[in-house]
Design an enzyme around this catalytic site. Structure first.
Site, mmCIF file in Angstrom:
data_model
loop_
_atom_site.group_PDB
_atom_site.id
_atom_site.type_symbol
_atom_site.label_atom_id
_atom_site.label_comp_id
_atom_site.label_asym_id
_atom_site.label_seq_id
_atom_site.Cartn_x
_atom_site.Cartn_y
_atom_site.Cartn_z
ATOM 1 N N CYS A 1 -4.338 30.103 15.214
ATOM 2 C CA CYS A 1 -3.619 29.860 16.468
ATOM 3 C C CYS A 1 -2.779 31.083 16.783
ATOM 4 O O CYS A 1 -2.165 31.655 15.871
ATOM 5 C CB CYS A 1 -2.722 28.637 16.301
ATOM 6 N N HIS B 1 -7.535 21.119 19.740
ATOM 7 C CA HIS B 1 -6.462 22.031 19.337
ATOM 8 C C HIS B 1 -5.526 22.325 20.520
ATOM 9 O O HIS B 1 -4.295 22.272 20.377
ATOM 10 C CB HIS B 1 -7.090 23.325 18.796
ATOM 11 N N GLU B 2 -6.115 22.612 21.690
ATOM 12 C CA GLU B 2 -5.283 22.971 22.849
ATOM 13 C C GLU B 2 -4.507 21.764 23.374
ATOM 14 O O GLU B 2 -3.333 21.894 23.750
ATOM 15 C CB GLU B 2 -6.141 23.592 23.962
ATOM 16 N N HIS C 1 -1.372 21.120 21.558
ATOM 17 C CA HIS C 1 -0.233 21.938 22.002
ATOM 18 C C HIS C 1 0.562 21.224 23.103
ATOM 19 O O HIS C 1 1.790 21.342 23.167
ATOM 20 C CB HIS C 1 -0.711 23.283 22.566
HETATM 21 NI NI NI Z 1 -3.169 27.245 19.223
#
Ligand code: NI
Length: 176
Positions: free
Chosen positions: A99, A141-142, A145
């Site tokens: 990341c 993953h995004e 966030h």
């Molecule tokens: Ni990331």
């Protein structure tokens, strides 16, 4: 427009839950333009608005064919606003993630192998896709966030988390 500073793990802005985009306007265009410039400058595969300090539900991702990752299928450049993920089954797959907010580190993270995602593009046009593999991984993953979650929080066994150079040879790296 501008390459922005990417916040690093420990910054409280990365732990906040981002809010939905209400208007598809020039302000959103400017944000996406900065996100594009930042992701490409750092050779990332994805970026979420909170990583540049903007608490809106906007992510971008893209993976072109890359000789560093011969086993990873390319992912089309996508801007995804107000995403919603829907699991299709409970099959998981582990993969080594990195990341831009956790530079130099990698961890083995379980993700759903397949999922459906919906949302909007930069103009407010609906997006509805069913994807698998790395494409499914990068979206999860995004979207994490946007909910204040970084990949190390998903690592099940911290023995599978460390510095990329020290882990070399012990993992199959995935794009950041
Ligand atoms: Ni990331």
């Amino acid at each position: 427009m501008a390459i922005r500073l990417v916040l690093k793990m420990g910054d409280p802005l990365l732990r906040q839950v981002a809010v939905p985009v209400a208007r598809f306007d020039s302000e959103l265009e400017a944000l996406i333009s900065d996100m594009d410039d930042t992701m490409r400058a750092l050779a990332g595969a994805g970026l979420a608005a909170p990583q540049i300090g903007v608490g809106l539900r906007v992510v971008i991702f893209e993976l072109q064919t890359n000789p560093r990752y011969p086993d990873v299928a390319p992912v089309p450049y996508t801007v995804l606003v107000n995403p919603v993920l829907t699991p299709l089954d409970d099959a998981e797959e582990e993969g080594w993630e990195g990341c831009l907010s956790v530079p130099g580190m990698r961890g083995l993270v379980p993700r759903l192998r397949r999922l459906r995602y919906q949302g909007f593009d930069r103009h407010g046009v609906p997006i509805d896709r069913t994807v698998e593999g790395f494409h499914a991984r990068v979206v999860q993953h995004e979207v994490d966030h946007l909910n204040g979650i970084l990949f190390p929080q998903r690592v099940r066994d911290l023995r599978n988390f460390g510095f990329e150079d020290a882990l070399a040879g012990q993992m199959t790296p995935m794009p950041d």
